[in-house]
Design a protein around this motif. Sequence first.
Motif, mmCIF file in Angstrom:
data_model
loop_
_atom_site.group_PDB
_atom_site.id
_atom_site.type_symbol
_atom_site.label_atom_id
_atom_site.label_comp_id
_atom_site.label_asym_id
_atom_site.label_seq_id
_atom_site.Cartn_x
_atom_site.Cartn_y
_atom_site.Cartn_z
ATOM 1 N N SER A 171 0.849 -1.198 0.000
ATOM 2 C CA SER A 171 0.000 0.000 0.000
ATOM 3 C C SER A 171 0.879 1.240 0.000
ATOM 4 N N THR A 172 0.257 2.394 -0.286
ATOM 5 C CA THR A 172 0.954 3.681 -0.289
ATOM 6 C C THR A 172 0.159 4.651 0.578
ATOM 7 N N PRO A 173 0.431 4.672 1.872
ATOM 8 C CA PRO A 173 -0.371 5.514 2.775
ATOM 9 C C PRO A 173 -0.137 7.009 2.619
ATOM 10 N N VAL A 174 1.051 7.427 2.158
ATOM 11 C CA VAL A 174 1.354 8.848 1.998
ATOM 12 C C VAL A 174 2.098 9.040 0.684
ATOM 13 N N ASP A 175 1.615 9.964 -0.147
ATOM 14 C CA ASP A 175 2.319 10.230 -1.410
ATOM 15 C C ASP A 175 2.661 11.704 -1.615
ATOM 16 N N ASN A 176 2.168 12.589 -0.744
ATOM 17 C CA ASN A 176 2.466 14.026 -0.795
ATOM 18 C C ASN A 176 2.070 14.687 -2.113
ATOM 19 N N LYS A 177 1.012 14.166 -2.740
ATOM 20 C CA LYS A 177 0.536 14.791 -3.978
ATOM 21 C C LYS A 177 0.057 16.221 -3.737
ATOM 22 N N GLU A 178 -0.514 16.463 -2.565
ATOM 23 C CA GLU A 178 -0.998 17.812 -2.242
ATOM 24 C C GLU A 178 0.152 18.810 -2.262
ATOM 25 N N LEU A 179 1.298 18.430 -1.693
ATOM 26 C CA LEU A 179 2.457 19.315 -1.706
ATOM 27 C C LEU A 179 3.000 19.479 -3.121
ATOM 28 N N VAL A 180 3.027 18.398 -3.885
ATOM 29 C CA VAL A 180 3.494 18.480 -5.277
ATOM 30 C C VAL A 180 2.638 19.475 -6.054
ATOM 31 N N ASN A 181 1.316 19.397 -5.881
ATOM 32 C CA ASN A 181 0.412 20.318 -6.570
ATOM 33 C C ASN A 181 0.614 21.757 -6.087
ATOM 34 N N LYS A 182 0.849 21.924 -4.794
ATOM 35 C CA LYS A 182 1.085 23.263 -4.258
ATOM 36 C C LYS A 182 2.356 23.867 -4.845
ATOM 37 N N LEU A 183 3.427 23.066 -4.906
ATOM 38 C CA LEU A 183 4.711 23.567 -5.408
ATOM 39 C C LEU A 183 4.639 23.967 -6.871
ATOM 40 N N ALA A 184 3.690 23.376 -7.613
ATOM 41 C CA ALA A 184 3.536 23.724 -9.026
ATOM 42 C C ALA A 184 3.148 25.186 -9.212
ATOM 43 N N ASN A 185 2.636 25.809 -8.153
ATOM 44 C CA ASN A 185 2.230 27.214 -8.228
ATOM 45 C C ASN A 185 3.349 28.180 -7.854
ATOM 46 N N TYR A 186 4.524 27.626 -7.534
ATOM 47 C CA TYR A 186 5.651 28.449 -7.096
ATOM 48 C C TYR A 186 6.849 28.252 -8.030
ATOM 49 N N PRO A 187 7.798 29.180 -8.008
ATOM 50 C CA PRO A 187 8.954 29.096 -8.913
ATOM 51 C C PRO A 187 9.969 28.050 -8.456
ATOM 52 N N VAL A 188 9.524 26.789 -8.475
ATOM 53 C CA VAL A 188 10.367 25.670 -8.043
ATOM 54 C C VAL A 188 10.775 24.865 -9.272
ATOM 55 N N THR A 189 12.043 24.928 -9.604
ATOM 56 C CA THR A 189 12.566 24.236 -10.787
ATOM 57 C C THR A 189 13.285 22.961 -10.362
ATOM 58 N N LYS A 190 13.630 22.133 -11.325
ATOM 59 C CA LYS A 190 14.382 20.921 -11.015
ATOM 60 C C LYS A 190 15.819 21.272 -10.647
ATOM 61 N N LYS A 191 16.345 20.545 -9.707
ATOM 62 C CA LYS A 191 17.745 20.736 -9.312
ATOM 63 C C LYS A 191 18.637 19.994 -10.294
ATOM 64 N N GLU A 192 19.706 20.635 -10.697
ATOM 65 C CA GLU A 192 20.628 20.032 -11.659
ATOM 66 C C GLU A 192 21.845 19.488 -10.924
ATOM 67 N N MET A 193 22.140 18.219 -11.139
ATOM 68 C CA MET A 193 23.333 17.609 -10.569
ATOM 69 C C MET A 193 24.483 17.765 -11.560
ATOM 70 N N PHE A 194 25.700 17.956 -11.047
ATOM 71 C CA PHE A 194 26.853 18.112 -11.934
ATOM 72 C C PHE A 194 28.111 17.619 -11.242
ATOM 73 N N SER A 195 29.143 17.390 -12.020
ATOM 74 C CA SER A 195 30.466 17.010 -11.519
ATOM 75 C C SER A 195 31.515 17.772 -12.294
ATOM 76 N N PHE A 196 32.661 18.016 -11.678
ATOM 77 C CA PHE A 196 33.779 18.646 -12.373
ATOM 78 C C PHE A 196 35.076 18.219 -11.695
ATOM 79 N N THR A 197 36.175 18.471 -12.349
ATOM 80 C CA THR A 197 37.487 18.101 -11.825
ATOM 81 C C THR A 197 38.288 19.359 -11.533
ATOM 82 N N THR A 198 38.850 19.417 -10.340
ATOM 83 C CA THR A 198 39.600 20.600 -9.909
ATOM 84 C C THR A 198 40.991 20.615 -10.532
ATOM 85 N N SER A 199 41.703 21.708 -10.288
ATOM 86 C CA SER A 199 43.073 21.829 -10.800
ATOM 87 C C SER A 199 44.014 20.824 -10.141
ATOM 88 N N GLU A 200 43.573 20.254 -8.987
ATOM 89 C CA GLU A 200 44.362 19.235 -8.308
ATOM 90 C C GLU A 200 43.976 17.822 -8.732
#
Length: 734
Positions: A459-488
Amino acid sequence: MKRFFFLIATIMMTSSTILAKEKLDIPSITNGTFAAQRMSGIIPIEGTDQYARIENEGTMIKTYSFKTGKETGVLFDANHTMGESVKQIDGYIMSPDGKRMLIQTNTNSIYRRSFMADFYIYTIQSRKLAKLSDGGPQQVPTWSPDGTMVAFVRDNNIFLVKLLYDNAESQVTKDGKFNEIINGIPDWVNEEEFSFNKSLCFNADASMICWIKYDERNVKEYSLQMFQGMQPNLQDYALYPGVYSYKYPKAGEDNSKVTAWSFDIKSKQVRQLDVPVDADGYMPRILPTNDANKILVYSMNRHQDRLHIYSVNPRSTVAQLLIKESVEKYVKEDVLTATIIGKNHLLMPSDRDGNMHLYVYTMNGSLERKIGDGKYDITTIYGYDEATGDVYYQAASLNAHDRQVYVSHKNGKTVRLTNQEGWNQAIFSGDYKYFINTWSDKDHPYVYTVRDNNGKILSTPVDNKELVNKLANYPVTKKEMFSFTTSEGVTLDGWMIKPANFDANKKYPVIMFQYSGPGSQQVVNSWNIGSMGSGGMYDYYLAQEGFIVVCVDGRGTGARGAEWEKCTYKTLGNLEAKDQVETALWLGKQSFVDKDRIGIWGWSYGGYCTLMSMSEGRGVFKAGVAVAPPTSYRYYDSIYTERYMRTPKENQKGYEDNPISRAEKMHGALLLCHGLADDNVHPQNTFEYTEALVQADKDFKMNVYTNRNHSIYGGNTRNHLLRQITQFFIDNLK
């Protein structure tokens, strides 16, 4: 022509949609408007497929079926008790036989994990409620294995209540005294850095009480100045400030002297247990076993690279070494917090082979099997089913930012029980037949599923769809993951939040957030991501103000093996700061970043790393905010600091490299924030640092928070703090 007008209309609709987004504000972020729904307070009932929860605004304790999620009974109802009555409960402790409960009310916090409360004995069948003691609030009440007695601590002494003798109370120890002798509960530094609040237990046949005694008479005091303040208003300090003084051993200074003791309940004989421990060593645990002639006492040297687990006979006082854990640099705290003591086995995590894996021992100290054989860390232990030999755990097996739930069978076969990338956590039923899985990822709040022990979703007792729908009304974008290599040549991972109306042709100011402390992680595929958690809502607020927000985990952080995590040993802040500077340099090369408008901030260790990064020598940061920062590890506590730095006498060079000594190189606008009642990172850190800045002729701004501890909250405090941080970056980066 029609197509042209259609395109114009589409563009206008898209623009209006963006413009129509509701604006985020700080009070909504701090007051829980965007808090995800949680299934909290679940406590499995041992040996059953049931769990209990406090409900109805703290007036009832109900039981539920793991399998169906349906209510199965009421254990306690504050409105229907016999004898005493309570209005609201804060917690409870079930007796081993399941017939009674200790009901917790009127809780008052002391430090991070310690608290005092009024406890009541509740008999479930008769609904009788009786005070545990009339002598004042209690700490760490502990049931005897037969459920007929309760031991607790008050005023640093141990007391015993016998239920079969009309709740008769007797005093076990009498030498306890504030700031001198502590029985049965750890002192400040042991509580804080070894993550526990109780150091007493019964033996298996309930004939003896065993405990650790802390003699802190030689430990130096630190005094916090207290004021009248508001919310709360401390009238005692209305005209003259007062002080709260407590024992706090700083790096290299005297610690409490620790000894282990036993009390024979029948004969009332007190014995000191013969546990080998260095004169300046630690006893970070005392635990019961299933054998009346054995309790376990942990002993650790001051360097914390050697842990011994002893089996001790509480009557003869003789100690026998069961397990010796000796690793390079330091034994991780996880070994203490995650070890499971079963009826016939002991399950202990260790990074002795370079990654955190699990080791199953018999209660005679013989190693039976190892769990985990890859270049990944096992991060949480959920349980050991001794009937089947199954071990349930969480591991960062897919990558360092992901968590999955597994079972390791006795035959060596390992099965993954979760099927979705992201962050999976589990609570197993007392019979290990079911578990509640919590899943989230960086862009989706928590989803709770009930599963059987093969991982099948029921079963799925909690799915937080209400919060997902609420966030759709705000400037919430997807987070971008990235990697890079330092000078070291070091590969670093991070995440990035861009403004909702991001334009790749523009150059944006950047705010970098980090914590950077040993074993920590901020770059995770979890809804707990972000500078203030909750899916990064505060970071989205900063993005709404026109900033790109970035977080990178540098060297020394967690879930990438012992070599990566322990490479900062004896040089805290040095490599971490280099990696944050390298991040800023890499960001400055991106076409959409203004390299001359990059800021950095952090809290606690993150504040320390902020200051180290701003004074690293390469002036890449235009502004920074350090909240509650350590500024010299000479000012921080012995256990934490020496775990990573050894003592100042042994590592003078390492201690001398700090924000204070680097003050002349500090570059950029700086805001310092500190709570004046911070018992963890003392205000002394900020005060001494500001003096160094003044003498180096460096400008800075500073906010102090009256009577606030390390978390800086209460009343309007958190709103004010976040607004100051935001405005400081707006003033200096935009």
